[in-house]
Design an enzyme around this catalytic site. Structure first.
Site, PDB file in Angstrom:
ATOM      1  N   ASP A   1     -58.250  34.042 -27.623  1.00  0.00           N
ATOM      2  CA  ASP A   1     -58.766  34.688 -26.411  1.00  0.00           C
ATOM      3  C   ASP A   1     -60.036  35.472 -26.700  1.00  0.00           C
ATOM      4  O   ASP A   1     -60.258  36.548 -26.161  1.00  0.00           O
ATOM      5  CB  ASP A   1     -57.701  35.599 -25.781  1.00  0.00           C
ATOM      6  CG  ASP A   1     -58.084  36.049 -24.373  1.00  0.00           C
ATOM      7  OD1 ASP A   1     -58.871  35.333 -23.728  1.00  0.00           O
ATOM      8  OD2 ASP A   1     -57.621  37.118 -23.929  1.00  0.00           O
TER       9      ASP A   1
ATOM     10  N   GLY B   1     -49.826  18.345 -38.239  1.00  0.00           N
ATOM     11  CA  GLY B   1     -49.020  17.750 -37.185  1.00  0.00           C
ATOM     12  C   GLY B   1     -47.528  17.961 -37.306  1.00  0.00           C
ATOM     13  O   GLY B   1     -46.751  17.040 -37.026  1.00  0.00           O
TER      14      GLY B   1
ATOM     15  N   HIS C   1     -60.773  35.582 -21.492  1.00  0.00           N
ATOM     16  CA  HIS C   1     -60.308  35.678 -20.106  1.00  0.00           C
ATOM     17  C   HIS C   1     -61.235  36.525 -19.241  1.00  0.00           C
ATOM     18  O   HIS C   1     -61.145  36.477 -18.016  1.00  0.00           O
ATOM     19  CB  HIS C   1     -58.871  36.219 -20.051  1.00  0.00           C
ATOM     20  CG  HIS C   1     -58.723  37.668 -20.393  1.00  0.00           C
ATOM     21  ND1 HIS C   1     -58.250  38.111 -21.617  1.00  0.00           N
ATOM     22  CD2 HIS C   1     -58.963  38.791 -19.674  1.00  0.00           C
ATOM     23  CE1 HIS C   1     -58.205  39.429 -21.617  1.00  0.00           C
ATOM     24  NE2 HIS C   1     -58.637  39.866 -20.459  1.00  0.00           N
TER      25      HIS C   1
ATOM     26  N   GLY D   1     -59.995  46.214 -17.335  1.00  0.00           N
ATOM     27  CA  GLY D   1     -61.406  46.556 -17.474  1.00  0.00           C
ATOM     28  C   GLY D   1     -61.764  46.919 -18.899  1.00  0.00           C
ATOM     29  O   GLY D   1     -62.925  46.850 -19.300  1.00  0.00           O
ATOM     30  N   ASN D   2     -60.753  47.314 -19.702  1.00  0.00           N
ATOM     31  CA  ASN D   2     -60.968  47.580 -21.129  1.00  0.00           C
ATOM     32  C   ASN D   2     -61.060  46.289 -21.932  1.00  0.00           C
ATOM     33  O   ASN D   2     -61.537  46.302 -23.075  1.00  0.00           O
ATOM     34  CB  ASN D   2     -59.840  48.424 -21.712  1.00  0.00           C
ATOM     35  CG  ASN D   2     -60.073  49.915 -21.597  1.00  0.00           C
ATOM     36  OD1 ASN D   2     -59.355  50.607 -20.898  1.00  0.00           O
ATOM     37  ND2 ASN D   2     -61.087  50.410 -22.290  1.00  0.00           N
ATOM     38  N   SER D   3     -60.586  45.192 -21.371  1.00  0.00           N
ATOM     39  CA  SER D   3     -60.546  43.927 -22.109  1.00  0.00           C
ATOM     40  C   SER D   3     -61.913  43.571 -22.668  1.00  0.00           C
ATOM     41  O   SER D   3     -62.909  43.554 -21.946  1.00  0.00           O
ATOM     42  CB  SER D   3     -60.065  42.801 -21.187  1.00  0.00           C
ATOM     43  OG  SER D   3     -58.716  42.965 -20.854  1.00  0.00           O
TER      44      SER D   3
END
Length: 522
Positions: A180, A312, A147, A253-255
């Protein structure tokens, strides 16, 4: 008696007084010796079973923290991204009256519910955001969150020792929506300091950790805390996101920055916070390094994507004894849904079957079943043992690519190319059919038209002023009511041909009517 009389008496009995004083001193010395001997005697006897206390050598955690910060700091980077958001409200040749040109906050809020992003204003909006990353390879490979770099037009990286204003352009190597995570790369004519990854399975609740990153753009910020919990599942439906929870301060901002143990090893990538204010509230989450390594090794491979196996099926993520009792199974995973045409469907698995083993390995929880299947490559075959109406049965299932099997549910079509951005047409737009809720809100007939989800900068669609949120009803007199209709019409268009779109502009109502947007394909 006066003082003179006392003095005369003392001289008369001098010897007696002197003897008394000496005798008193001797008696005091003897008593002191006896007491001292008694104490020493007790010390010589057998004592209690208490362990003597000792004072350790001076040690300060602050010194340990500072050493780790110095060691890891150079490998933690600041990531600055820029992306362009096209505002669809004002366009050349619009037939919408000026007082209705801005759809209003209500329309912006409605549209953002479906697609997110910015609304309002005129022209292009240049959006900038900050994040963090950690260098894991001296050649310039950096791990961060997806992200942080998703849909960015430009990604720039700043190293700790870079002079002010110096940044390095980076490119995305690969990204994985399920975890992510993303890998980006900078190219320099020198090696860059790389961090060492540790084993996240070795961390225990209560262990000290540091979080390093750029919260609120404050580069090189170090915060300390402990591991608060392990194995946290905080995102519904994300089977591959199990987090380390920490109370080390993590803020926007730490991401993408590292979570570090006291050996100076990266044991997690800071990803999310739990807060009602979008700021630190004492609970942060980091993706374990063991997951990071698995994803990274696939993203740097030839396909630059993560392939996970699937058969599935769907099942309850939370164990429920009532299900086992009703379906008459003991331990295992009871199937709640089978995707039509999937490997499980072709192998004969049905709703209500309880899977007990995969290739002979016993599975008692959903996470164990997912781990067994996802670790296998598409095309591999596995033996599945299951219970149906209390009777043991076995079947062989061919593993499929999970991303393709569940493309609709994951909101991704990864048949080819970059899965981090919407699949765009040669016209430069991505569209989707109107849901009933959208149609009702936009005062549109149900099942009519497609809504523009994204417009590529510099494309034909942008040139003719098509914008995000416009509803396309026809292309060259041909109705388009879903993605398939649009793709069919688009495929028939050729260079040099006129393309005329019948459009209901974003923010307009049924009484405003429709407009044409047209041009000649380059």
């Amino acid at each position: 008696m006066d003082s003179q009389a006392i003095w005369v008496r003392f001289k008369t009995h001098r010897w007696a007084y002197s003897f008394s004083i000496v005798a008193t001193l001797v008696v005091g010395i003897l008593i002191g010796s006896i007491v001292s001997f008694g104490v020493k005697g007790k010390e010589g006897q057998k004592g209690s079973d208490a362990t003597p206390l000792s004072v350790p050598a001076p040690q300060q955690l602050s010194n340990a923290f500072s050493q780790i910060a110095k060691q890891l700091g150079p490998s933690v980077v600041n990531i600055n991204t820029e992306s362009t958001i096209k505002n669809p409200h004002r366009r050349r040749g619009s037939q919408v009256p000026d007082d209705q040109e801005n759809g209003g906050n209500e329309m912006d809020d409605f549209f953002n519910r479906f697609f997110g992003g910015q609304g309002g204003g005129e022209g292009s909006i240049r959006e900038r955001s900050l994040g963090s990353g950690v260098i894991v390879d001296a050649k310039g490979y950096i791990v961060t969150n997806r992200h942080v770099v998703e849909k960015a037009d430009r990604i720039r990286v700043r190293l700790q020792d870079d002079p002010p204003g110096v940044q390095h352009d980076a490119k995305v190597i690969g990204a994985d929506p399920e975890t992510d995570l993303a890998v980006i790369k900078i190219s320099l004519d020198r090696a860059v300091p790389a961090a060492k990854l540790g084993n996240s399975d070795g961390m225990e609740v209560g262990d000290w950790v540091l979080a390093i990153g750029s919260p609120f753009g404050q580069v090189g910020t170090v915060t300390a805390g402990i591991v608060s919990a392990k194995g946290r599942d905080i995102v519904p439906g994300r089977q591959f996101q199990t987090f380390i929870q920490t109370d080390a301060a993590i803020n926007p901002g730490n991401s993408g920055g590292p979570l570090v143990n006291m050996s100076g090893e990266v044991i997690g990538i800071n990803t999310a916070i739990l807060s009602e204010t979008n700021a630190y509230a004492g609970v942060g989450f980091s993706l374990p390094s063991n997951t990071v390594v698995q994803v990274y090794n696939q993203l740097i491979g030839p396909d630059h994507r993560v392939a996970r196996g699937s058969i599935g099926i769907m099942f309850d993520s939370v164990e429920n004894p009532a299900i086992a009792r009703v379906y008459g199974a003991g331990t295992g995973i009871t199937v709640s849904s089978v995707v039509a045409g999937s490997p499980a469907d072709q192998a004969g698995l049905k709703v209500g079957d309880t899977i007990t083993t995969v290739d002979g390995h016993k599975v008692t929880k959903g996470s164990e079943l997912v781990a067994e299947i996802a670790a296998r490559k598409p095309g591999a075959k596995v033996a599945i043992n299951f219970l149906r109406n209390g009777k043991a049965q076995e079947t062989t299932v061919t593993i499929a690519d999970r991303a393709k099997l569940f493309a609709a549910r994951l909101g991704e079509d990864r048949e080819g190319g970059d899965d981090s951005t919407p699949k765009q047409s040669k016209l430069g737009i991505s569209v989707r059919k109107l849901t009933p809720e959208m149609a009702e809100r936009l005062d549109m007939p149900a099942g009519k038209g497609v809504i523009v989800q994204d417009v590529k900068p510099g494309s034909f669609a942008e040139d003719i002023n098509l914008g995000r949120g416009d509803v396309i009803l026809e292309v060259n007199k041909q109705p388009v009511n879903n993605e398939e209709d649009f793709a069919k019409v688009e495929s028939s268009l050729k260079s040099g041909q006129d393309a005329v779109f019948l459009v209901r502009p974003r923010g307009s109502t049924a009484s405003d009517g429709t407009i044409f947007m047209a041009g000649t394909l380059p």
